[in-house]
Design a protein around this motif. Structure first.
Motif, PDB file in Angstrom:
ATOM      1  N   PRO A 146     -53.273   6.091 -57.411  1.00  0.00           N
ATOM      2  CA  PRO A 146     -54.051   6.350 -55.821  1.00  0.00           C
ATOM      3  C   PRO A 146     -53.089   5.836 -54.711  1.00  0.00           C
ATOM      4  N   GLY A 154     -50.304   4.108 -48.726  1.00  0.00           N
ATOM      5  CA  GLY A 154     -51.141   3.208 -48.772  1.00  0.00           C
ATOM      6  C   GLY A 154     -51.920   2.817 -47.451  1.00  0.00           C
ATOM      7  N   ARG A 155     -52.587   1.901 -47.327  1.00  0.00           N
ATOM      8  CA  ARG A 155     -53.330   1.830 -45.936  1.00  0.00           C
ATOM      9  C   ARG A 155     -52.975   0.383 -45.274  1.00  0.00           C
ATOM     10  N   PRO A 198     -51.309  13.898 -45.979  1.00  0.00           N
ATOM     11  CA  PRO A 198     -50.364  13.050 -45.313  1.00  0.00           C
ATOM     12  C   PRO A 198     -48.916  13.244 -45.822  1.00  0.00           C
ATOM     13  N   VAL A 235     -49.526   7.703 -53.189  1.00  0.00           N
ATOM     14  CA  VAL A 235     -49.652   8.739 -52.468  1.00  0.00           C
ATOM     15  C   VAL A 235     -49.996   8.097 -50.812  1.00  0.00           C
ATOM     16  N   GLY A 236     -49.404   8.673 -50.063  1.00  0.00           N
ATOM     17  CA  GLY A 236     -49.922   8.278 -48.649  1.00  0.00           C
ATOM     18  C   GLY A 236     -49.314   7.041 -48.328  1.00  0.00           C
ATOM     19  N   GLY A 288     -45.651   8.132 -44.165  1.00  0.00           N
ATOM     20  CA  GLY A 288     -46.476   7.521 -45.139  1.00  0.00           C
ATOM     21  C   GLY A 288     -46.262   5.951 -45.702  1.00  0.00           C
ATOM     22  N   VAL A 298     -56.943   9.146 -45.560  1.00  0.00           N
ATOM     23  CA  VAL A 298     -56.920   8.220 -46.738  1.00  0.00           C
ATOM     24  C   VAL A 298     -57.595   6.809 -46.285  1.00  0.00           C
ATOM     25  N   ARG A 299     -58.623   6.812 -46.894  1.00  0.00           N
ATOM     26  CA  ARG A 299     -59.374   5.470 -46.521  1.00  0.00           C
ATOM     27  C   ARG A 299     -58.796   4.139 -47.139  1.00  0.00           C
ATOM     28  N   ARG A 357     -55.743  13.103 -50.528  1.00  0.00           N
ATOM     29  CA  ARG A 357     -54.529  12.282 -50.784  1.00  0.00           C
ATOM     30  C   ARG A 357     -53.194  12.865 -50.693  1.00  0.00           C
ATOM     31  N   GLU A 387     -53.297  10.348 -41.493  1.00  0.00           N
ATOM     32  CA  GLU A 387     -53.424   9.419 -42.576  1.00  0.00           C
ATOM     33  C   GLU A 387     -54.472   8.552 -42.770  1.00  0.00           C
TER      34      GLU A 387
END
Lengths: 260, 215
Positions: free
Chosen positions: A253, A259-260, B147, A256-257, A239, B214-215, B144, B210
């Motif tokens: 937000p 990001g994108r 992942p 977590v993860g 991640g 997660v978008r 959220r 993921e």
């Protein structure tokens, strides 16, 4: 309880060895992290590919297994390492791979306009990196590097299983000698916690300086101990792909993860 | 350099035993970490200081001390006061406990990431506390959270060989005893490669997950 003689012959040197291993492995890891991190943004696909392969292999590897392998199997390939250096290299190689992701991510997070300004001013690639990109990426790297350093400190306990006399090794010796376990292991845990605390304080100071260096105000952070703002990140998280920025943000937000 | 495939063949039956133990430790350890982490995360949100503070202190302490020493503590110290457990059980408890402090942070961030408007809407609809959590907050937090939780499972896989140091027969434990009996090192190399072979596809899987969640 441990005798004072034991304390001075094994335990104190053990603490020193732990500090040494941490520092050496961190230095090796930093070199690897920057080397690999920069190589992964290279223009040549072969450089990118090699650096990426290194990252994937060492991120998938268990530090303990790597250490064992370097200690027991490498000599058969004709390469005898001292236990201490086998431990340091195994830790440096693994955590360097995690660190390369931080370097890559925070360099990628420098706004594109900054790079374009550098091009417009006819800076060479090296000048752009040294004068524009790195100074801005550097403060962003601090919080995730702090987490990584603490993981590294915790990782140094592993060298005790390949006979390096660090403080965990001293603790095990005492257990074998006296069968007293409660005080030693409690003391060990507390010592590691204190070292982690010292590292966090040091890194916070570095971060404040780095931010002041580019005219930013450090963000206020509450909390005890070593939380250092973001999610208590374990390195090597997939991640973490998006890089340092997402990790260092306070809970939100994006943290977590990754990001994108 | 001398590499003998016969040694590898001899090691294989034990290797698969080790893989099973590792996966078992990983599965149960993850379950403990997921469940206990949620408990920590909710306790850290408690309105009562005497609940919140000790939990924060304990999780910080566990997260900042080495898993290896914690395993020794569980294996050699805890039996002085409480139950004595087999190496494998101790290892599983240790892994689960250590990683629960990481998953707690994941849950915390996941819950904090749900926009405040969602809480307010639940209040406006006068949903009960339990319903708010069950049908509004948690379903949004889960996507959220999945992942990063997966990442910690992979991290746990990489830390799982530590349970060999207290005598459990996972992949590394099997390799070690095999190497000691036969004076060979091929087994260690096999285990090293096995880790990469397991961890790399797993990390690809989580990257894919993921992208979807997660978008």
């Amino acid at each position: 309880m441990m005798s004072s003689e034991f304390f001075t012959t094994w335990f104190l040197p053990g603490i020193w060895i732990t500090v040494q291993v941490t520092v050496c492995a961190a230095a090796l890891g930093a070199v690897i992290a920057f080397g690999t991190g920069l190589a992964r943004g290279s223009r040549l696909w072969i450089v990118r590919f090699v650096a990426g392969a290194y990252f994937e292999v060492f991120r998938g590897m268990s530090a303990l297994v790597l250490m064992f392998w370097m200690f027991f199997a490498l000599p058969l390939f004709g390469w005898q390492l001292e236990p201490l250096w086998a431990g340091v290299s195994a830790l440096g190689l693994t955590y360097g791979a995690y660190g390369s992701e931080i370097v890559r991510g925070s360099l990628a997070a420098v706004p594109a306009a900054q790079k374009e300004a550098g091009i417009a001013l006819d800076f060479t690639r090296w000048q752009r990196l040294r004068l524009i990109e790195l100074p801005q990426a550097w403060p962003e790297m601090m919080p995730p590097f702090n987490n990584l350093l603490i993981e590294l400190l915790k990782g140094t306990a592993l060298v005790s299983v390949i006979t390096v006399a660090d403080m965990t090794f001293a603790g095990n010796l005492l257990r074998l000698g006296t069968n007293e376990t409660t005080p030693v292991y409690t003391l060990l845990l507390v010592l590691y916690f204190v070292l982690a605390f010292v590292i966090t304080r040091g890194m916070r100071m570095l971060e404040r300086r780095a931010k002041a260096g580019i005219g930013e105000r450090p963000e206020k952070r509450g909390g005890v101990g070593t939380k250092s703002g973001g999610v208590g990140t374990k390195p090597g998280g997939v991640g973490a792909r998006s890089g340092a920025r997402g990790e260092s943000l306070p809970a939100g937000p994006r943290s977590v993860g990754g990001g994108r | 350099m001398n590499w003998d495939w016969n040694v590898v063949d001899d090691f294989m039956p034990r290797f698969w035993d080790g893989v099973l133990v590792t996966l078992q430790a990983l599965a149960v350890g993850s379950l403990i970490a997921f469940a206990l982490g949620l408990v920590w995360a909710l306790a850290q949100r408690s309105a009562r200081v005497w609940v919140r503070w000790p939990v924060v202190a304990v999780t910080e302490f566990i997260r900042n001390t080495p898993l290896l020493v914690q395993l020794f503590f569980l294996f050699y110290v805890v039996p002085n006061f409480g139950p004595s457990m087999s190496p494998l059980t101790t290892g599983i408890v240790g892994l689960g406990l250590h990683y629960s402090t990481y998953t707690a942070e994941v849950y915390r961030a996941g819950i904090d990431g749900v926009p405040a408007g969602q809480w307010e809407a639940a209040t406006a609809l006068s949903l009960s506390r339990g319903r708010t959590w069950r049908v509004v907050i948690l379903p949004q937090a889960v996507r959220r959270v999945v992942p990063p939780l997966g990442n910690y499972v992979i991290a746990m896989l990489k830390d799982s060989p530590m349970i060999a140091t207290i005598g459990a027969f996972d992949m590394l434990g099997e390799a070690q005893t095999f190497s000691n009996e036969t004076f060979t090192t091929e087994a260690l190399t096999v285990v090293g490669v096995a880790f990469i072979v397991i961890a790399y596809p797993a990390s690809l899987l989580i990257r894919a997950l993921e992208r979807r969640l997660v978008r």
